[in-house]
Design a protein around this motif. Structure first.
Motif, PDB file in Angstrom:
ATOM      1  N   GLY A 297       0.783  -1.230   0.000  1.00  0.00           N
ATOM      2  CA  GLY A 297       0.000   0.000   0.000  1.00  0.00           C
ATOM      3  C   GLY A 297       0.814   1.279   0.000  1.00  0.00           C
ATOM      4  N   VAL A 298       2.088   1.204  -0.403  1.00  0.00           N
ATOM      5  CA  VAL A 298       2.879   2.424  -0.510  1.00  0.00           C
ATOM      6  C   VAL A 298       2.310   3.271  -1.648  1.00  0.00           C
ATOM      7  CG1 VAL A 298       5.185   3.362  -0.994  1.00  0.00           C
ATOM      8  CG2 VAL A 298       4.941   1.296   0.413  1.00  0.00           C
ATOM      9  N   ASP A 299       2.226   4.564  -1.428  1.00  0.00           N
ATOM     10  CA  ASP A 299       1.676   5.494  -2.408  1.00  0.00           C
ATOM     11  C   ASP A 299       2.465   5.414  -3.719  1.00  0.00           C
ATOM     12  OD1 ASP A 299       0.764   7.671  -3.871  1.00  0.00           O
ATOM     13  OD2 ASP A 299       1.315   9.165  -2.372  1.00  0.00           O
ATOM     14  N   PRO A 300       1.801   5.012  -4.823  1.00  0.00           N
ATOM     15  CA  PRO A 300       2.506   4.902  -6.111  1.00  0.00           C
ATOM     16  C   PRO A 300       3.105   6.223  -6.581  1.00  0.00           C
ATOM     17  CG  PRO A 300       0.304   3.939  -6.253  1.00  0.00           C
ATOM     18  CD  PRO A 300       0.410   4.599  -4.919  1.00  0.00           C
ATOM     19  N   ASP A 301       2.443   7.344  -6.278  1.00  0.00           N
ATOM     20  CA  ASP A 301       2.983   8.650  -6.671  1.00  0.00           C
ATOM     21  C   ASP A 301       4.275   8.954  -5.913  1.00  0.00           C
ATOM     22  OD1 ASP A 301       0.925   9.142  -8.504  1.00  0.00           O
ATOM     23  OD2 ASP A 301      -0.329  10.105  -6.971  1.00  0.00           O
ATOM     24  N   LEU A 302       4.325   8.584  -4.648  1.00  0.00           N
ATOM     25  CA  LEU A 302       5.544   8.746  -3.853  1.00  0.00           C
ATOM     26  C   LEU A 302       6.675   7.927  -4.466  1.00  0.00           C
ATOM     27  CD1 LEU A 302       7.064   9.681  -1.249  1.00  0.00           C
ATOM     28  CD2 LEU A 302       6.176   7.598  -0.172  1.00  0.00           C
ATOM     29  N   LEU A 303       6.386   6.682  -4.812  1.00  0.00           N
ATOM     30  CA  LEU A 303       7.398   5.831  -5.436  1.00  0.00           C
ATOM     31  C   LEU A 303       7.875   6.414  -6.771  1.00  0.00           C
ATOM     32  CD1 LEU A 303       5.848   2.360  -4.632  1.00  0.00           C
ATOM     33  CD2 LEU A 303       8.087   3.177  -3.848  1.00  0.00           C
ATOM     34  N   ALA A 304       6.957   6.966  -7.549  1.00  0.00           N
ATOM     35  CA  ALA A 304       7.325   7.550  -8.837  1.00  0.00           C
ATOM     36  C   ALA A 304       8.186   8.802  -8.653  1.00  0.00           C
ATOM     37  CB  ALA A 304       6.073   7.885  -9.639  1.00  0.00           C
ATOM     38  N   ARG A 305       7.876   9.600  -7.631  1.00  0.00           N
ATOM     39  CA  ARG A 305       8.613  10.842  -7.387  1.00  0.00           C
ATOM     40  C   ARG A 305       9.981  10.601  -6.761  1.00  0.00           C
ATOM     41  NH1 ARG A 305       4.067  12.315  -4.801  1.00  0.00           N
ATOM     42  NH2 ARG A 305       5.168  12.533  -2.832  1.00  0.00           N
TER      43      ARG A 305
END
Length: 184
Positions: A76-84
């Motif tokens: 459930g890690v935020d995909p946008d956080l991972l992308a950034r």
């Protein structure tokens, strides 16, 4: 912020076993269960815990989310956080710990993410890692700079997350071991 070493002794012998025993004893005394979300340690955190007889009274399980997309899909890690920011990030570690806690129905979540080496990853050097704990006593994330080769880095991060768990709930680490980190 200056990175700190993994502290303590090298190798995955008695210090890791003593830390694992202390974490299990501390959780058991509080009536807490444990779960882990692991990346660079690849299951070594859970393995170190279940090496201790009686671990089944406390350990719920672990998720090895080695691939970045699994951190989002499973933990459930935020995909946008991972992308950034990518997977080597303190907030990613915090979300992994909270996700392990939630997904595995545990009171305490432990998490590790970083670069074991031998090569840098996305601008992060080998040995840069984050350990996180999500617990009823509070949530903590630390930045680590663990020296050595791949095996030493992984073993040092295991010791660091176990020591961080003890620190988070106010227990002393056996032998004075500390997580050797920069608190975030």
């Amino acid at each position: 912020m200056t990175p700190a070493g993994a502290g303590g002794r090298q190798g995955a012998g008695a210090p890791t076993a003593a830390l694992a025993r202390a974490v299990l004893d501390g959780a058991l005394a509080r009536g807490w269960t444990l779960a882990a979300g692991e990346s660079l340690t690849g299951g070594l955190v859970v393995a170190s815990l279940v090496d201790v007889p009686g671990a089944s009274a406390v350990v719920r399980g672990g998720v090895v989310a080695y691939a970045t997309e699994l951190k989002a899909a499973v933990l459930g890690v935020d995909p946008d956080l991972l992308a950034r920011r990518g997977p080597v990030d303190p907030e990613v570690a915090a979300q992994m710990a909270a996700g392990a806690r939630r997904v595995l129905g545990a009171d305490v979540g432990l998490a590790t993410t970083g670069v074991a080496g031998p090569d840098p990853q996305d601008g992060h050097p080998p040995g840069e890692a984050y350990a996180a704990v999500s617990a009823p006593a509070g949530d903590r994330v630390v930045r680590l700079a663990v020296p050595g080769g791949r095996d030493e880095v992984r073993a040092g991060v295991v010791r660091a997350v176990l020591a961080l768990a003890l620190e988070t709930w106010g227990d002393a680490a056996p032998g004075g071991d500390t997580a050797g980190h920069d608190a975030l």
